[in-house]
Design a protein around this motif. Structure first.
Motif, PDB file in Angstrom:
ATOM      1  N   ALA A  66      39.610  35.310  43.954  1.00  0.00           N
ATOM      2  CA  ALA A  66      38.499  35.683  44.200  1.00  0.00           C
ATOM      3  C   ALA A  66      38.094  35.131  45.343  1.00  0.00           C
ATOM      4  CB  ALA A  66      37.744  35.629  42.962  1.00  0.00           C
ATOM      5  N   ARG A  67      37.700  33.878  45.108  1.00  0.00           N
ATOM      6  CA  ARG A  67      36.599  33.232  46.660  1.00  0.00           C
ATOM      7  C   ARG A  67      36.978  33.497  47.631  1.00  0.00           C
ATOM      8  NH1 ARG A  67      35.014  27.778  45.544  1.00  0.00           N
ATOM      9  NH2 ARG A  67      34.018  27.830  47.773  1.00  0.00           N
ATOM     10  N   ASN A  68      38.224  33.933  48.278  1.00  0.00           N
ATOM     11  CA  ASN A  68      38.082  35.058  49.535  1.00  0.00           C
ATOM     12  C   ASN A  68      37.676  36.221  49.540  1.00  0.00           C
ATOM     13  OD1 ASN A  68      39.429  31.856  50.048  1.00  0.00           O
ATOM     14  ND2 ASN A  68      41.845  32.837  49.768  1.00  0.00           N
ATOM     15  N   GLY A  69      37.535  36.609  48.716  1.00  0.00           N
ATOM     16  CA  GLY A  69      36.867  37.609  48.556  1.00  0.00           C
ATOM     17  C   GLY A  69      37.615  38.546  47.826  1.00  0.00           C
ATOM     18  N   VAL A  70      36.380  40.035  47.198  1.00  0.00           N
ATOM     19  CA  VAL A  70      37.094  40.537  45.897  1.00  0.00           C
ATOM     20  C   VAL A  70      37.075  41.909  46.585  1.00  0.00           C
ATOM     21  CG1 VAL A  70      35.958  39.652  44.184  1.00  0.00           C
ATOM     22  CG2 VAL A  70      34.167  41.187  45.286  1.00  0.00           C
ATOM     23  N   GLN A  71      37.175  42.114  48.312  1.00  0.00           N
ATOM     24  CA  GLN A  71      37.895  43.554  48.165  1.00  0.00           C
ATOM     25  C   GLN A  71      39.323  44.444  47.921  1.00  0.00           C
ATOM     26  OE1 GLN A  71      36.668  41.010  49.596  1.00  0.00           O
ATOM     27  NE2 GLN A  71      34.994  41.714  51.979  1.00  0.00           N
ATOM     28  N   LYS A  72      40.362  42.721  47.550  1.00  0.00           N
ATOM     29  CA  LYS A  72      41.403  42.973  47.127  1.00  0.00           C
ATOM     30  C   LYS A  72      41.577  44.295  46.240  1.00  0.00           C
ATOM     31  CE  LYS A  72      42.365  39.143  46.907  1.00  0.00           C
ATOM     32  NZ  LYS A  72      41.115  38.136  47.840  1.00  0.00           N
ATOM     33  N   TYR A  73      40.135  43.972  45.203  1.00  0.00           N
ATOM     34  CA  TYR A  73      40.120  44.388  43.956  1.00  0.00           C
ATOM     35  C   TYR A  73      39.498  45.359  43.876  1.00  0.00           C
ATOM     36  CZ  TYR A  73      42.091  39.934  42.515  1.00  0.00           C
ATOM     37  OH  TYR A  73      43.084  38.645  42.459  1.00  0.00           O
ATOM     38  N   LEU A  74      39.544  46.459  44.513  1.00  0.00           N
ATOM     39  CA  LEU A  74      38.452  47.333  45.419  1.00  0.00           C
ATOM     40  C   LEU A  74      38.651  48.543  43.774  1.00  0.00           C
ATOM     41  CD1 LEU A  74      36.579  49.348  46.821  1.00  0.00           C
ATOM     42  CD2 LEU A  74      39.063  50.220  48.061  1.00  0.00           C
ATOM     43  N   PRO A  75      39.830  48.879  43.360  1.00  0.00           N
ATOM     44  CA  PRO A  75      39.344  50.038  41.865  1.00  0.00           C
ATOM     45  C   PRO A  75      38.831  49.223  40.824  1.00  0.00           C
ATOM     46  CG  PRO A  75      41.808  49.573  43.108  1.00  0.00           C
ATOM     47  CD  PRO A  75      41.164  48.761  43.877  1.00  0.00           C
ATOM     48  N   LEU A  76      38.559  48.257  40.648  1.00  0.00           N
ATOM     49  CA  LEU A  76      37.963  47.160  39.559  1.00  0.00           C
ATOM     50  C   LEU A  76      36.184  47.150  39.575  1.00  0.00           C
ATOM     51  CD1 LEU A  76      40.346  45.074  38.482  1.00  0.00           C
ATOM     52  CD2 LEU A  76      40.039  47.404  37.615  1.00  0.00           C
ATOM     53  N   LEU A  77      35.565  47.723  40.961  1.00  0.00           N
ATOM     54  CA  LEU A  77      34.456  47.209  42.015  1.00  0.00           C
ATOM     55  C   LEU A  77      33.713  48.287  40.941  1.00  0.00           C
ATOM     56  CD1 LEU A  77      34.562  45.895  45.047  1.00  0.00           C
ATOM     57  CD2 LEU A  77      35.224  45.516  43.510  1.00  0.00           C
ATOM     58  N   PRO A  78      33.855  49.288  40.705  1.00  0.00           N
ATOM     59  CA  PRO A  78      32.852  49.868  39.806  1.00  0.00           C
ATOM     60  C   PRO A  78      32.757  49.491  39.174  1.00  0.00           C
ATOM     61  CG  PRO A  78      34.012  51.689  42.053  1.00  0.00           C
ATOM     62  CD  PRO A  78      34.983  50.252  41.479  1.00  0.00           C
TER      63      PRO A  78
END
Length: 396
Positions: A66-78
């Motif tokens: 997560a430290r390198n960015g949470v964009q990889k978890y895009l489906p979970l952001l909302p």
């Protein structure tokens, strides 16, 4: 009784140091607020203005990488942003370029969103993203398209949770209207203009400073200067660094990443700053103007509001605009700049940049929040009164 404020931003990490993070920093100088984010790795960073500050986060904080960015978890952001419990606050301030505006609020809570842009990969840049990524191809591509479709639906739904929108430019305000059908006041983001010294004596080279990613169009600038044979300095790092180094001829220096002091030195001494990106605002051209350095820029998006074409503004001009993202358009713009260079008043270039200073931002932001709070509670009181009158009229 003093109002309680919460400020919500997407992510806070040492790698996220762009314009939206500068807005967060200046908002915190304008109002005293508790801070929330999807993830936070800045409060443990000794070099950060958030060092040792208590920051509320979501379950994504514990996810791998997560430290390198949470964009990889895009489906979970909302889902993640909706887990922040903000019930104890009177005013919610969000700084949003993705999902921060989607926090859940109550009927008596005012929510003002500073929108840097509607989600680019879900709206304007969907097809760029699909065509440039392996995630946009084959069976995975179908899944990605469906995911982006669902994110767009959530994005529009979550816009209805905002009482007032602020846009960082008129261009962004038009995008907010296009995506959400919501009006937005324009308050330009803060630019640290005092960081740059005014230097009227320029040297014979051009400069561009940018992350070396495709949409910044640095390769176009380099190709144009290869044709021109004029000296260009390229400062920045990113996935296109090696490609740009291979592309550059002897008149183009590609310096890679450099310290703030080196960036300031080159921006101060350059005869002009070259900028070919299509941005919602774009801080770098304003920083260049703070040095008294004119700008040659792509004339669409935020630069239409930050760069004054000398052909239109005369001695109040701050540079030259071009209107196609092509090698030829940049070549022509540089030649136009050299014809009009003597007509530019470098003190006027610096003066224009000062209108985007942090103090200007703080004053406008604070005044807007105060006005919104007054309007919101006036409307809330009248709504409650009408509800009471209706209830009494229907009592049996």
């Amino acid at each position: 009784m003093a109002l309680k404020y919460a400020l919500v931003h997407e992510w806070l990490t040492p790698k996220a140091t762009g314009g939206s993070e500068l807005v967060v920093q200046e908002i915190l100088k304008s109002v005293e607020a508790d801070v929330y984010a999807l993830i936070d790795f800045e409060s443990t960073n000794p070099d950060s203005y958030l060092f040792k500050r208590t920051i509320g986060t979501t379950f994504l904080q514990q996810f791998p990488f997560a430290r390198n960015g949470v964009q990889k978890y895009l489906p979970l952001l909302p889902l993640a942003i909706e887990q922040l419990d903000l019930r104890g606050y009177d005013v919610i301030l969000s700084s949003s370029h993705a999902v921060a505006k989607g926090v859940l609020t109550g009927a008596n809570q005012l929510h003002v969103c500073y929108c840097h842009a509607p989600m680019r990969y879900a709206w304007d840049m969907t097809f760029d993203y699909l065509h440039s990524s392996t995630a946009g191809r084959g069976a995975q591509g179908l899944l990605t398209r469906y995911l982006l479709h669902r994110i767009r639906q959530w994005d529009v739904l979550s816009a209805n949770r905002v009482d007032y929108f602020i846009a960082n430019s008129n261009h962004t305000a038009r995008r907010i209207w296009r995506c959400y059908r919501r009006p937005a006041a324009v308050i330009y983001p803060p630019v640290d203009t005092e960081r740059f010294c005014f230097q009227p004596q320029k040297q014979d080279f051009y400069v561009t400073v940018s992350r070396l990613v495709s949409y910044k169009k640095i390769s176009l600038i380099v190709k144009a200067f290869n044709r021109l044979g004029k000296p260009l300095v390229v400062i920045g790092d990113g996935p296109e660094l090696k490609q740009i180094q291979q592309l550059a001829r002897s008149n183009v220096q590609v310096l890679g990443w450099q310290s703030d002091a080196v960036v300031e030195q080159y921006m101060t001494q350059a005869k002009a700053f070259v900028y070919a990106a299509f941005e919602d605002f774009g801080i770098a051209p304003v920083e260049a103007q703070a040095c008294g350095t004119p700008v040659i820029a792509y004339g669409l998006g935020g630069t239409l509001e930050t760069v004054r074409d000398v052909r239109e503004y005369g001695d109040l001009g701050t540079g030259v605009l071009f209107y196609e993202q092509t090698e030829g358009a940049i070549v022509a713009a540089v030649k136009t700049f050299e014809r009009y260079q003597s007509a530019l008043n470098l003190e006027a270039v610096r003066s224009h940049a000062l209108s985007f200073s942090p103090t200007v931002f703080q004053d406008r932001y604070r005044s807007f929040i105060e006005r919104c709070y007054g309007e919101f509670h006036q409307h809330l009181s009248s709504t409650n009164k009408r509800a009471d009158e209706y209830s009494q009229s229907t009592d049996i």
